[in-house]
Design a protein around this motif. Sequence first.
Motif, short mmCIF file in Angstrom:
data_model
loop_
_atom_site.label_atom_id
_atom_site.label_comp_id
_atom_site.label_asym_id
_atom_site.label_seq_id
_atom_site.Cartn_x
_atom_site.Cartn_y
_atom_site.Cartn_z
N LEU A 163 -108.50 -44.91 73.53
CA LEU A 163 -109.80 -44.70 74.16
C LEU A 163 -110.53 -43.52 73.54
CD1 LEU A 163 -109.11 -45.40 77.94
CD2 LEU A 163 -110.35 -46.81 76.31
N LEU A 164 -109.82 -42.70 72.79
CA LEU A 164 -110.43 -41.58 72.08
C LEU A 164 -110.47 -41.82 70.58
CD1 LEU A 164 -108.64 -38.69 73.99
CD2 LEU A 164 -110.94 -39.59 74.39
N ILE A 165 -110.38 -43.07 70.18
CA ILE A 165 -110.26 -43.42 68.77
C ILE A 165 -111.46 -42.98 67.95
CG2 ILE A 165 -111.24 -45.74 68.91
CD1 ILE A 165 -108.90 -46.66 67.08
N ALA A 166 -112.60 -42.78 68.57
CA ALA A 166 -113.77 -42.31 67.85
C ALA A 166 -113.55 -40.90 67.31
CB ALA A 166 -115.00 -42.33 68.74
N MET A 167 -112.55 -40.21 67.82
CA MET A 167 -112.23 -38.87 67.33
C MET A 167 -111.38 -38.90 66.06
SD MET A 167 -113.75 -36.79 69.30
CE MET A 167 -112.99 -35.32 68.67
N ALA A 168 -110.91 -40.06 65.66
CA ALA A 168 -110.01 -40.16 64.50
C ALA A 168 -110.66 -39.60 63.24
CB ALA A 168 -109.56 -41.60 64.30
N GLU A 169 -111.85 -40.04 62.93
CA GLU A 169 -112.50 -39.60 61.70
C GLU A 169 -112.85 -38.12 61.72
OE1 GLU A 169 -115.19 -38.75 58.66
OE2 GLU A 169 -115.89 -38.91 60.72
N PRO A 170 -113.44 -37.58 62.81
CA PRO A 170 -113.69 -36.13 62.85
C PRO A 170 -112.39 -35.31 62.79
CG PRO A 170 -115.02 -37.24 64.51
CD PRO A 170 -114.08 -38.27 63.93
N LEU A 171 -111.32 -35.80 63.43
CA LEU A 171 -110.04 -35.10 63.35
C LEU A 171 -109.52 -35.06 61.92
CD1 LEU A 171 -108.09 -36.40 66.48
CD2 LEU A 171 -108.70 -34.03 65.98
N ARG A 172 -109.64 -36.17 61.23
CA ARG A 172 -109.19 -36.23 59.83
C ARG A 172 -109.97 -35.23 58.98
NH1 ARG A 172 -106.50 -40.18 57.48
NH2 ARG A 172 -107.22 -41.80 58.87
N ARG A 173 -111.28 -35.19 59.17
CA ARG A 173 -112.10 -34.25 58.40
C ARG A 173 -111.75 -32.80 58.72
NH1 ARG A 173 -117.86 -35.24 59.83
NH2 ARG A 173 -116.80 -36.34 61.39
N ALA A 174 -111.62 -32.49 60.02
CA ALA A 174 -111.34 -31.12 60.45
C ALA A 174 -109.97 -30.65 59.98
CB ALA A 174 -111.45 -31.01 61.96
N SER A 175 -109.03 -31.58 59.89
CA SER A 175 -107.67 -31.20 59.49
C SER A 175 -107.44 -31.45 58.00
CB SER A 175 -106.66 -31.97 60.33
OG SER A 175 -106.80 -33.36 60.12
N ARG A 176 -108.50 -31.73 57.28
CA ARG A 176 -108.46 -31.91 55.82
C ARG A 176 -107.51 -33.01 55.38
NH1 ARG A 176 -110.64 -26.56 53.90
NH2 ARG A 176 -110.87 -25.47 55.85
N GLY A 177 -107.68 -34.17 56.00
CA GLY A 177 -106.95 -35.35 55.54
C GLY A 177 -105.63 -35.62 56.21
N ALA A 178 -105.35 -34.98 57.34
CA ALA A 178 -104.08 -35.23 58.05
C ALA A 178 -103.98 -36.69 58.45
CB ALA A 178 -104.00 -34.35 59.30
N LYS A 179 -102.77 -37.19 58.56
CA LYS A 179 -102.55 -38.55 59.04
C LYS A 179 -102.95 -38.62 60.51
CE LYS A 179 -100.57 -40.10 55.31
NZ LYS A 179 -101.21 -41.04 54.46
N ILE A 180 -103.57 -39.73 60.89
CA ILE A 180 -104.03 -39.92 62.26
C ILE A 180 -103.18 -40.99 62.91
CG2 ILE A 180 -105.98 -40.53 63.74
CD1 ILE A 180 -106.38 -37.91 62.18
N LEU A 181 -102.52 -40.63 64.00
CA LEU A 181 -101.71 -41.57 64.78
C LEU A 181 -102.41 -41.82 66.10
CD1 LEU A 181 -98.23 -39.91 64.24
CD2 LEU A 181 -99.38 -41.61 62.83
N CYS A 182 -102.35 -43.06 66.56
CA CYS A 182 -103.02 -43.45 67.80
C CYS A 182 -102.01 -44.11 68.73
CB CYS A 182 -104.16 -44.41 67.48
SG CYS A 182 -105.11 -44.89 68.92
N ALA A 183 -101.82 -43.54 69.92
CA ALA A 183 -100.88 -44.09 70.89
C ALA A 183 -101.54 -45.19 71.71
CB ALA A 183 -100.38 -42.98 71.81
N LEU A 184 -100.79 -46.23 71.98
CA LEU A 184 -101.23 -47.33 72.84
C LEU A 184 -100.43 -47.23 74.13
CD1 LEU A 184 -101.12 -50.12 70.13
CD2 LEU A 184 -103.11 -48.80 70.88
N GLN A 185 -101.12 -46.92 75.23
CA GLN A 185 -100.38 -46.72 76.47
C GLN A 185 -101.22 -46.94 77.73
OE1 GLN A 185 -99.08 -42.73 75.31
NE2 GLN A 185 -100.36 -41.91 76.93
N GLY A 186 -101.67 -48.15 77.90
CA GLY A 186 -102.33 -48.51 79.14
C GLY A 186 -103.84 -48.64 79.09
N GLU A 187 -104.41 -48.43 77.93
CA GLU A 187 -105.85 -48.53 77.83
C GLU A 187 -106.36 -49.92 78.14
OE1 GLU A 187 -103.81 -47.25 75.60
OE2 GLU A 187 -104.55 -45.29 74.98
N ASP A 188 -105.53 -50.93 77.89
CA ASP A 188 -105.95 -52.31 78.16
C ASP A 188 -106.30 -52.49 79.63
OD1 ASP A 188 -103.15 -51.93 78.61
OD2 ASP A 188 -102.92 -54.10 78.78
#
Length: 67
Positions: free
Chosen positions: A7-32
Amino acid sequence: MKRTLSLLIAMAEPLRRASRGAKILCALQGEDLFLEGLPEPYKTESKRLIRDAIPQVDRFLAVSEYY
């Protein structure tokens, strides 16, 4: 490595930029459950926004066998 929820997946790209290319992991846990409870047109739009952000995530993590 940075972690977010789908549900916060829109933060993936800004997180990657801010952390200078860190791997982005996304947990799936009840959002459905949350998404299915949304009225239209919000449910369809939310799912579209999540799908659009998928390429920004390096890996999805399921917290249970169900997901």
